[in-house]
Design a protein around this motif. Structure first.
Motif, mmCIF file in Angstrom:
data_model
loop_
_atom_site.group_PDB
_atom_site.id
_atom_site.type_symbol
_atom_site.label_atom_id
_atom_site.label_comp_id
_atom_site.label_asym_id
_atom_site.label_seq_id
_atom_site.Cartn_x
_atom_site.Cartn_y
_atom_site.Cartn_z
ATOM 1 N N ARG A 20 -2.886 3.426 -2.569
ATOM 2 C CA ARG A 20 -2.931 2.602 -3.906
ATOM 3 C C ARG A 20 -1.993 1.363 -3.234
ATOM 4 O O ARG A 20 -1.321 1.431 -2.653
ATOM 5 C CB ARG A 20 -2.205 3.529 -5.254
ATOM 6 C CG ARG A 20 -2.908 4.596 -5.510
ATOM 7 C CD ARG A 20 -2.713 4.679 -7.113
ATOM 8 N NE ARG A 20 -3.670 6.366 -7.005
ATOM 9 C CZ ARG A 20 -3.652 6.391 -8.163
ATOM 10 N NH1 ARG A 20 -2.726 6.967 -8.766
ATOM 11 N NH2 ARG A 20 -4.653 7.916 -8.469
ATOM 12 N N THR B 197 1.511 -1.575 0.585
ATOM 13 C CA THR B 197 -0.183 0.032 0.068
ATOM 14 C C THR B 197 1.316 1.580 0.108
ATOM 15 O O THR B 197 1.524 1.394 1.213
ATOM 16 C CB THR B 197 -1.131 0.094 0.876
ATOM 17 O OG1 THR B 197 -1.690 -1.071 1.345
ATOM 18 C CG2 THR B 197 -2.249 1.199 1.266
ATOM 19 N N THR B 198 0.512 1.891 -0.630
ATOM 20 C CA THR B 198 2.099 2.683 -1.524
ATOM 21 C C THR B 198 1.396 4.441 -0.100
ATOM 22 O O THR B 198 0.601 4.238 0.280
ATOM 23 C CB THR B 198 1.663 3.899 -2.450
ATOM 24 O OG1 THR B 198 0.222 4.473 -2.955
ATOM 25 C CG2 THR B 198 1.762 2.701 -3.437
ATOM 26 N N MET B 199 1.672 5.509 -0.491
ATOM 27 C CA MET B 199 1.925 6.604 0.510
ATOM 28 C C MET B 199 0.526 7.245 0.294
ATOM 29 O O MET B 199 0.226 7.693 0.766
ATOM 30 C CB MET B 199 2.586 7.197 0.754
ATOM 31 C CG MET B 199 4.442 6.834 1.249
ATOM 32 S SD MET B 199 3.913 6.601 3.254
ATOM 33 C CE MET B 199 4.355 7.753 3.856
ATOM 34 N N VAL B 200 0.439 7.000 -1.055
ATOM 35 C CA VAL B 200 -0.945 7.566 -1.225
ATOM 36 C C VAL B 200 -2.314 7.012 -0.973
ATOM 37 O O VAL B 200 -3.381 7.030 -1.722
ATOM 38 C CB VAL B 200 -0.766 8.423 -2.678
ATOM 39 C CG1 VAL B 200 0.227 9.484 -2.308
ATOM 40 C CG2 VAL B 200 -0.230 6.913 -3.664
#
Length: 120
Positions: free
Chosen positions: A105, A100-103
């Protein structure tokens, strides 16, 4: 950017053991599922084992009872202990991290692969 690095491959005789390790680093919110996949020459990449963040595991039928996957969430690492290796386990083994990315996603991160060769 996420980096996934495997280590621990090599050459072993049938019946022997190897331990593969994988570490994920970089900038991300969370690592979700981690897993090991393998690709033998002339074959498609296949799942070997996966482990969720809470420790639930899934194994390919061909490795059940011989391989054990584990992870350390604090260190962002996953390990594959391979026992009773067979020549048909010969392949390049890849580590995968579902990120899970920092934004917020979802993204897949793959390592470069490590060769496992089992002689008969």
């Amino acid at each position: 950017q996420v980096h996934v690095v495997e280590s621990g491959g090599g050459l072993v005789q049938a019946g022997g053991s190897l331990r593969l390790s994988c570490a994920a680093s970089g900038s991300f919110f969370r690592i979700n599922e981690m897993g090991w996949y393998r690709q033998a020459p002339g074959k498609q990449r296949e799942l070997v084992a996966t482990i969720t963040r809470d420790g639930s595991t899934n194994y390919a039928d061909s490795v059940k009872g011989r391989f054990t996957i584990s992870r350390d969430n604090a260190k962002n690492t996953v390990t594959l202990q391979m026992n009773d290796l067979k020549p048909e386990d010969t392949a390049v083994y890849y580590c995968n991290a579902d990120i899970t990315t920092m934004v917020l996603r979802r993204s897949d991160a793959w390592g470069q692969g490590t060769q496992v060769s089992v002689s008969s």
